[in-house]
Design an enzyme around this catalytic site. Structure first.
Site, mmCIF file in Angstrom:
data_model
loop_
_atom_site.group_PDB
_atom_site.id
_atom_site.type_symbol
_atom_site.label_atom_id
_atom_site.label_comp_id
_atom_site.label_asym_id
_atom_site.label_seq_id
_atom_site.Cartn_x
_atom_site.Cartn_y
_atom_site.Cartn_z
ATOM 1 N N ILE A 167 0.822 -1.267 -0.094
ATOM 2 C CA ILE A 167 0.057 0.016 -0.005
ATOM 3 C C ILE A 167 0.847 1.247 -0.013
ATOM 4 O O ILE A 167 0.481 2.081 -0.654
ATOM 5 C CB ILE A 167 -1.000 -0.072 1.209
ATOM 6 C CG1 ILE A 167 -1.971 -1.054 0.894
ATOM 7 C CG2 ILE A 167 -1.469 1.401 1.528
ATOM 8 C CD1 ILE A 167 -2.903 -0.822 -0.162
ATOM 9 N N TYR A 168 2.021 1.000 0.632
ATOM 10 C CA TYR A 168 3.000 2.293 0.611
ATOM 11 C C TYR A 168 3.305 2.621 -0.868
ATOM 12 O O TYR A 168 3.124 3.797 -1.193
ATOM 13 C CB TYR A 168 4.018 2.041 1.610
ATOM 14 C CG TYR A 168 5.413 3.002 1.352
ATOM 15 C CD1 TYR A 168 5.130 4.344 1.703
ATOM 16 C CD2 TYR A 168 6.510 2.610 0.741
ATOM 17 C CE1 TYR A 168 6.075 5.316 1.622
ATOM 18 C CE2 TYR A 168 7.704 3.527 0.455
ATOM 19 C CZ TYR A 168 7.420 4.730 0.914
ATOM 20 O OH TYR A 168 8.471 5.771 0.918
ATOM 21 N N ALA A 169 3.768 1.710 -1.561
ATOM 22 C CA ALA A 169 4.300 1.927 -2.961
ATOM 23 C C ALA A 169 3.016 2.540 -3.602
ATOM 24 O O ALA A 169 3.528 3.177 -4.572
ATOM 25 C CB ALA A 169 4.759 0.601 -3.524
ATOM 26 N N THR A 171 0.402 4.152 -2.903
ATOM 27 C CA THR A 171 0.178 5.539 -2.500
ATOM 28 C C THR A 171 0.820 6.424 -3.141
ATOM 29 O O THR A 171 0.566 7.615 -3.344
ATOM 30 C CB THR A 171 -0.047 5.888 -1.166
ATOM 31 O OG1 THR A 171 1.219 5.445 -0.387
ATOM 32 C CG2 THR A 171 -1.030 5.207 -0.426
ATOM 33 N N LYS A 172 2.288 6.128 -3.334
ATOM 34 C CA LYS A 172 3.221 6.850 -3.868
ATOM 35 C C LYS A 172 2.990 6.769 -5.335
ATOM 36 O O LYS A 172 3.069 7.892 -6.025
ATOM 37 C CB LYS A 172 4.663 6.517 -3.519
ATOM 38 C CG LYS A 172 4.964 6.858 -2.246
ATOM 39 C CD LYS A 172 5.158 8.114 -1.984
ATOM 40 C CE LYS A 172 6.143 8.566 -0.759
ATOM 41 N NZ LYS A 172 5.961 10.163 -0.461
#
Length: 355
Positions: A167-169, A171-172
């Site tokens: 999810i981090y990637a 969102t970026k």
């Protein structure tokens, strides 16, 4: 210098003197703010000082920045649209560098909502302020994690990045796409830079160098995933922020025709928008990085080899040739020298004697 001329997407305007930087109590934002202040620029910081990691470390970074007469800051969340707009409107920046985010690949498995709120909603608030103020350049931080499941290396900006593994990637990647839309719709010069594994003094306690050094000096084992078969493009923080500072003065320009974009340039054919890798362009074996820490500390680590973590990748490796063509600069700090500087800072900050 193998440069890219203005007709190929490099701006030639005056250097921004008033720069708003989000995340100035964070690791990279702190170093960037210090660099910009040393260059004689005025910096307005904006940071939520969340408790994702040690607040004392964040506050100490801000205390150092507040000692400079050209630094001011607001401590509030990016999601607070009214406060962010009030701060930006009052400061009236020439440019905005957006670094603040909910960081950490692994934490995104535990609390994905925090990433949506900070990295998507917060980034939208930053872009809206940049649009309304008509800044000369918006720069936004992304990550090598967007390359996700790609197995072609070194990673180049023109490679597809459609396979995020966390999810981090994701969102970026979403922020990159929103940035392109704003650049196209509002002719807002926008540069997105993708970080690789950043380390150095004042680093985050949740990242590998800090975790390993702290565990080793306390006599605890270190966890090494994928049984040590891991490679990272370790990038020293001073090299990173120098690259950002040089990109700040190199805003992209909307090309008149698609044919004007040169080979290897990520410049959009329909917007003043570019993606730039900032990495050391060297794939370092994690075990070699650990060896360097051991040598600097004079301590042999107790190594706990473990299987691969969910969402992790075995290797990252940057192609930073575009950064070099745009600015004439390429990150270069050898990881052994970087480790030595980090260990020296760690001992000083934590009051530990040198060996």
């Amino acid at each position: 210098m193998d440069g890219i001329h203005a007709s190929n997407g490099e701006g030639s305007g005056s250097q921004p003197r008033r720069v708003m930087v989000t995340g100035t109590a964070g690791f990279i934002g702190f170093h960037l703010a210090r660099l910009l202040l040393a260059q004689g620029r005025h910096v307005c910081g904006y940071d939520g000082l969340t408790d994702y990691y040690d607040l004392a470390l964040k506050r100490r970074r801000h205390e150092i920045l507040f000692q400079h007469p050209n630094f001011r800051a607001t401590e509030a969340m990016l999601e607070d649209e009214a406060m962010f707009w009030k701060t930006a409107e009052t400061f009236a920046p020439d440019a905005i560098v957006h670094l603040a985010a909910q960081a950490g690949v692994r934490y995104s498995l535990e609390n994905p909502r925090a990433y949506i709120e900070s990295n998507v909603v917060g980034t939208f608030n930053v872009m809206e302020a940049a649009r309304r103020l008509g800044v000369s350049h918006l720069l936004m931080a992304s990550t090598s994690s967007v390359y996700g499941g790609n197995d072609k290396m070194p990673f180049a900006e023109t490679d597809k990045a459609d396979l995020p593994l966390t999810i981090y990637a994701a969102t970026k990647k979403a922020s990159e796409a929103m940035g392109h839309s704003y650049a196209h719709l509002w002719n807002l010069p926008t540069t997105v830079f993708r970080f690789f594994t950043v380390y150095g003094p004042w680093g985050r306690p949740d990242m590998v160098p800090y975790k390993f050094v702290q565990a080793m000096v306390e006599g605890r084992p270190i966890d090494i995933y994928n049984n040590g078969d891991m490679y990272r493009d370790f990038t020293f923080v001073d090299d990173l922020v120098r690259g950002i500072g040089m990109l700040l003065d190199t805003p992209p320009v909307r090309p008149d025709r698609r044919s004007e974009a040169i080979a290897g340039d990520s410049l959009s054919p329909v917007a003043p928008y570019r993606i730039v890798n900032i990495g050391n362009s060297e794939k370092i074996r994690l075990l070699d990085f650990i060896d360097a820490i051991e040598a600097e500390l004079g301590i042999e680590a107790t190594r706990n080899y473990m299987p691969m973590q969910m969402g992790d990748v075995t290797a990252t490796w940057a192609d930073s040739s575009l950064l070099n063509r745009l600015t004439g600069y390429r990150p270069h700090t050898d990881f052994r020298e970087g480790v030595a500087q980090f260990v020296a800072w760690f001992r000083d900050y934590n009051g530990r004697p040198k060996r």
